[in-house]
Each structure stands twice: as structure tokens, then as C-alpha cells.
Write an enzyme that holds these catalytic residues in place. Structure first.
Site, PDB file in Angstrom:
ATOM      1  N   GLY A  62     -46.034 -27.309  80.888  1.00  0.00           N
ATOM      2  CA  GLY A  62     -47.108 -28.009  81.603  1.00  0.00           C
ATOM      3  C   GLY A  62     -46.702 -28.942  82.724  1.00  0.00           C
ATOM      4  O   GLY A  62     -47.544 -29.683  83.240  1.00  0.00           O
ATOM      5  N   TRP A  64     -45.873 -28.378  85.848  1.00  0.00           N
ATOM      6  CA  TRP A  64     -46.508 -28.075  87.147  1.00  0.00           C
ATOM      7  C   TRP A  64     -47.991 -28.491  87.135  1.00  0.00           C
ATOM      8  O   TRP A  64     -48.473 -29.084  88.084  1.00  0.00           O
ATOM      9  CB  TRP A  64     -46.402 -26.581  87.461  1.00  0.00           C
ATOM     10  CG  TRP A  64     -45.084 -26.157  88.026  1.00  0.00           C
ATOM     11  CD1 TRP A  64     -43.882 -26.752  87.813  1.00  0.00           C
ATOM     12  CD2 TRP A  64     -44.835 -25.042  88.904  1.00  0.00           C
ATOM     13  NE1 TRP A  64     -42.900 -26.073  88.497  1.00  0.00           N
ATOM     14  CE2 TRP A  64     -43.457 -25.020  89.172  1.00  0.00           C
ATOM     15  CE3 TRP A  64     -45.638 -24.052  89.469  1.00  0.00           C
ATOM     16  CZ2 TRP A  64     -42.855 -24.054  89.991  1.00  0.00           C
ATOM     17  CZ3 TRP A  64     -45.056 -23.086  90.288  1.00  0.00           C
ATOM     18  CH2 TRP A  64     -43.680 -23.096  90.548  1.00  0.00           C
ATOM     19  N   ASP A  82     -50.860 -19.442  79.875  1.00  0.00           N
ATOM     20  CA  ASP A  82     -49.511 -19.094  79.399  1.00  0.00           C
ATOM     21  C   ASP A  82     -49.638 -18.353  78.074  1.00  0.00           C
ATOM     22  O   ASP A  82     -50.574 -18.580  77.314  1.00  0.00           O
ATOM     23  CB  ASP A  82     -48.641 -20.346  79.213  1.00  0.00           C
ATOM     24  CG  ASP A  82     -47.153 -20.027  79.261  1.00  0.00           C
ATOM     25  OD1 ASP A  82     -46.493 -20.407  80.253  1.00  0.00           O
ATOM     26  OD2 ASP A  82     -46.639 -19.393  78.307  1.00  0.00           O
ATOM     27  N   ASP A 123     -45.137 -19.573  88.031  1.00  0.00           N
ATOM     28  CA  ASP A 123     -43.741 -19.831  87.670  1.00  0.00           C
ATOM     29  C   ASP A 123     -43.373 -18.902  86.510  1.00  0.00           C
ATOM     30  O   ASP A 123     -42.436 -19.159  85.767  1.00  0.00           O
ATOM     31  CB  ASP A 123     -43.622 -21.315  87.256  1.00  0.00           C
ATOM     32  CG  ASP A 123     -42.174 -21.785  87.153  1.00  0.00           C
ATOM     33  OD1 ASP A 123     -41.289 -21.124  87.713  1.00  0.00           O
ATOM     34  OD2 ASP A 123     -41.928 -22.818  86.489  1.00  0.00           O
ATOM     35  N   LYS A 163     -42.982 -17.146  91.840  1.00  0.00           N
ATOM     36  CA  LYS A 163     -41.562 -16.974  91.510  1.00  0.00           C
ATOM     37  C   LYS A 163     -41.253 -15.504  91.314  1.00  0.00           C
ATOM     38  O   LYS A 163     -42.025 -14.775  90.681  1.00  0.00           O
ATOM     39  CB  LYS A 163     -41.246 -17.735  90.224  1.00  0.00           C
ATOM     40  CG  LYS A 163     -39.847 -17.420  89.693  1.00  0.00           C
ATOM     41  CD  LYS A 163     -39.319 -18.524  88.857  1.00  0.00           C
ATOM     42  CE  LYS A 163     -39.635 -18.375  87.392  1.00  0.00           C
ATOM     43  NZ  LYS A 163     -39.154 -19.532  86.630  1.00  0.00           N
TER      44      LYS A 163
HETATM   45  C1  LIG Z   1     -40.328 -21.312  83.554  1.00  0.00           C
HETATM   46  S1  LIG Z   1     -41.614 -21.335  82.400  1.00  0.00           S
HETATM   47  C2  LIG Z   1     -42.882 -22.196  83.265  1.00  0.00           C
HETATM   48  C3  LIG Z   1     -42.675 -23.685  83.347  1.00  0.00           C
HETATM   49  C4  LIG Z   1     -43.908 -24.390  83.881  1.00  0.00           C
HETATM   50  N1  LIG Z   1     -44.139 -24.071  85.273  1.00  0.00           N
HETATM   51  C5  LIG Z   1     -43.796 -25.875  83.772  1.00  0.00           C
HETATM   52  O1  LIG Z   1     -43.744 -26.534  84.800  1.00  0.00           O
HETATM   53  O2  LIG Z   1     -43.800 -26.404  82.663  1.00  0.00           O
HETATM   54  C6  LIG Z   1     -42.193 -19.686  82.487  1.00  0.00           C
HETATM   55  C7  LIG Z   1     -43.407 -19.430  81.634  1.00  0.00           C
HETATM   56  O3  LIG Z   1     -43.907 -18.121  81.893  1.00  0.00           O
HETATM   57  C8  LIG Z   1     -44.608 -17.732  80.727  1.00  0.00           C
HETATM   58  N2  LIG Z   1     -44.896 -16.294  80.717  1.00  0.00           N
HETATM   59  C9  LIG Z   1     -44.000 -15.284  80.782  1.00  0.00           C
HETATM   60  N3  LIG Z   1     -44.626 -14.094  80.694  1.00  0.00           N
HETATM   61  C10 LIG Z   1     -45.955 -14.364  80.589  1.00  0.00           C
HETATM   62  C11 LIG Z   1     -47.102 -13.549  80.451  1.00  0.00           C
HETATM   63  N4  LIG Z   1     -47.014 -12.213  80.400  1.00  0.00           N
HETATM   64  N5  LIG Z   1     -48.320 -14.142  80.363  1.00  0.00           N
HETATM   65  C12 LIG Z   1     -48.409 -15.496  80.392  1.00  0.00           C
HETATM   66  N6  LIG Z   1     -47.344 -16.315  80.519  1.00  0.00           N
HETATM   67  C13 LIG Z   1     -46.139 -15.771  80.606  1.00  0.00           C
HETATM   68  C14 LIG Z   1     -43.644 -18.143  79.614  1.00  0.00           C
HETATM   69  O4  LIG Z   1     -44.294 -18.229  78.373  1.00  0.00           O
HETATM   70  C15 LIG Z   1     -43.122 -19.488  80.139  1.00  0.00           C
HETATM   71  O5  LIG Z   1     -43.811 -20.567  79.548  1.00  0.00           O
END
Ligand SMILES: C[S@@+](CC[C@H](N)C(=O)[O-])C[C@H]1O[C@@H](n2cnc3c(N)ncnc32)[C@H](O)[C@@H]1O
Length: 208
Positions: A62, A64, A82, A123, A163
Site C-alpha cells: 500500500g 503507492w 491486489d 507496480d 512497471k
Molecule cells: C512490488 S509489489 C507492489 C508494491 C506496491 N506498489 C506498494 O507500494 O506497496 C507487486 C504487487 O503486485 C501484485 N500482483 C502480482 N500479480 C498480480 C495479479 N495477477 N493481480 C493482482 N495483483 C498482482 C503482488 O501481489 C504484489 O503485491
């Protein structure tokens, strides 16, 4: 029973232990080190302003969403999604689910209704195996989905920040974005690890 860590997760733990941004995030009570990436991009390109509407894909834990809502204020909206849970942030509507599933995709669109979306940010990152031929296509699939949501929801002149891992298919994706947006920038924020293939594409001025 004692939990066994794989070699890559031990490497990840060691690296995180030393990481300056991880320490800083902890000290400043931020939800993750990803906060610094967004901060860097915002300082350079001024992404946020008061009253805007934002979609945050791959939002957990969370940082961002929290960063954005602090600038946007009460008159704006954030819809975050997410696959993992995320503890609540006042002013942020959170949807838990896999964006690759039609049901979640439709729920996001339903929630938006007729709101003008100014920024879609993603992200999202797949679970990293360290094998490029697996990780890169997975990252591209997520990035393309973010692009699809942007196409369906952005108002004219809106912005997509997404990203993606560099590798096979990256240039095609970039070219595709070039058809729909007037300005394309590739950002590698300081907090993004040098050895990581991740970059952020900032596509601005949606042509609709
Ligand atoms: C690098 S983290 C994001 C960090 C976030 N931007 C923050 O600031 O806290 C990447 C996120 O992408 C989510 N994610 C990956 N594949 C996903 C999908 N198919 N659907 C939803 N979320 C996904 C992961 O669960 C993970 O929490």
C-alpha cells in the site's frame, strides 16, 4: 517445524537486510521500499495533483496508494487492487483479487462507472523465479493488462505508469504504447535495483 528457505529467498533476505531503502522505509514507517520509486518519479514528472482519480494495480502492501492519497486529498479517488490483502487506507477503495481473472477486471470497471480516470499506475510484478524466459513474459502479461485498463478508463490526456521487465517483447510493448500516447518516457528510479530488469514506462497525454 522450522521453515526452510530456498537459496533465492536467503539471497533476498540478505540483500534486504543491507538495503538502504528498506531501512529507510522502516524508519519512516512506510509500507514498502516501493514508496521511494514513486517518490522519485513524482519529483521528476509531477504525477499527482489534488482531486485526481487514480487506479493503483498491484497495490499491496500500500505504499503507492498512501503516497498518492496524501497528495490527491478528499476530492479525489483511488481504486486499488491486489491479489494479496492490504490493510485499509482512508480514502482508498481496495479490491482484493487476481487481475488476470475476468471477474476482478469487471469489478474494477464497475467501480469506476463514469468517473474520469486521470492516472493508471501499475507496480504489478509476478513471483520472480530468476529465470528470464519465465519472468519476462509474465511481467509483460501484467503490463498489457494495465494498458488495457488504461485504454478503457483513462480520460483524454490521461497518464499510464507501468512497471515492466526489459527483455523479449519489451520494444513491441513500447511501440504499441506509442500509438496511444503522445509522450513516452522510460524511468529507472534510484530505488530500483541496478541488476533488476524492471523499468517504469511513463506514457502521457492519452490520445483516446
Ligand atoms: C512490488 S509489489 C507492489 C508494491 C506496491 N506498489 C506498494 O507500494 O506497496 C507487486 C504487487 O503486485 C501484485 N500482483 C502480482 N500479480 C498480480 C495479479 N495477477 N493481480 C493482482 N495483483 C498482482 C503482488 O501481489 C504484489 O503485491
Amino acid at each position: 517445524m522450522k521453515k526452510k528457505h530456498s537459496y533465492s529467498s536467503i539471497r533476498w533476505l540478505k540483500r534486504n537486510f543491507k538495503d538502504h531503502f528498506v531501512k529507510s522505509a522502516r524508519l519512516n514507517n512506510l509500507r514498502s521500499r516501493a514508496w521511494f520509486k514513486l517518490h522519485d518519479i513524482h519529483l521528476k514528472y509531477c504525477l499527482f495533483y489534488r482531486g485526481m482519480n487514480v487506479i493503483d494495480l498491484g497495490s499491496a502492501p500500500g505504499s503507492w496508494s498512501k503516497y498518492a492519497i496524501n497528495i490527491i486529498g478528499r476530492n479525489g479517488h483511488i481504486i486499488s487492487c491486489d491479489i494479496n490483502t492490504m490493510s485499509p487506507i482512508p480514502g482508498v477503495y481496495f479490491l482484493q483479487g487476481n487481475i488476470l481473472k475476468e471477474e476482478i477486471f469487471s469489478k474494477i470497471l464497475n467501480r469506476i462507472k463514469n468517473k474520469k480516470i486521470h492516472l493508471v499506475m501499475s507496480d504489478m510484478s509476478p513471483n520472480i523465479t530468476g529465470i528470464p524466459s519465465i519472468d519476462i513474459p509474465k511481467s509483460l502479461t501484467l503490463a498489457k493488462l494495465a494498458m488495457k485498463i488504461a485504454m478503457l478508463t483513462l480520460y483524454q490526456k490521461g497518464t499510464l505508469l507501468v512497471k515492466v521487465f526489459q527483455g523479449l517483447g519489451f520494444l513491441d510493448f513500447l511501440n504499441k504504447l506509442g500509438f496511444f500516447f503522445n509522450t513516452i518516457k522510460i524511468c529507472k528510479p534510484n530505488a530500483s535495483r541496478n541488476h533488476s530488469r524492471e523499468v517504469f514506462i511513463l506514457a502521457r497525454d492519452f490520445k483516446k
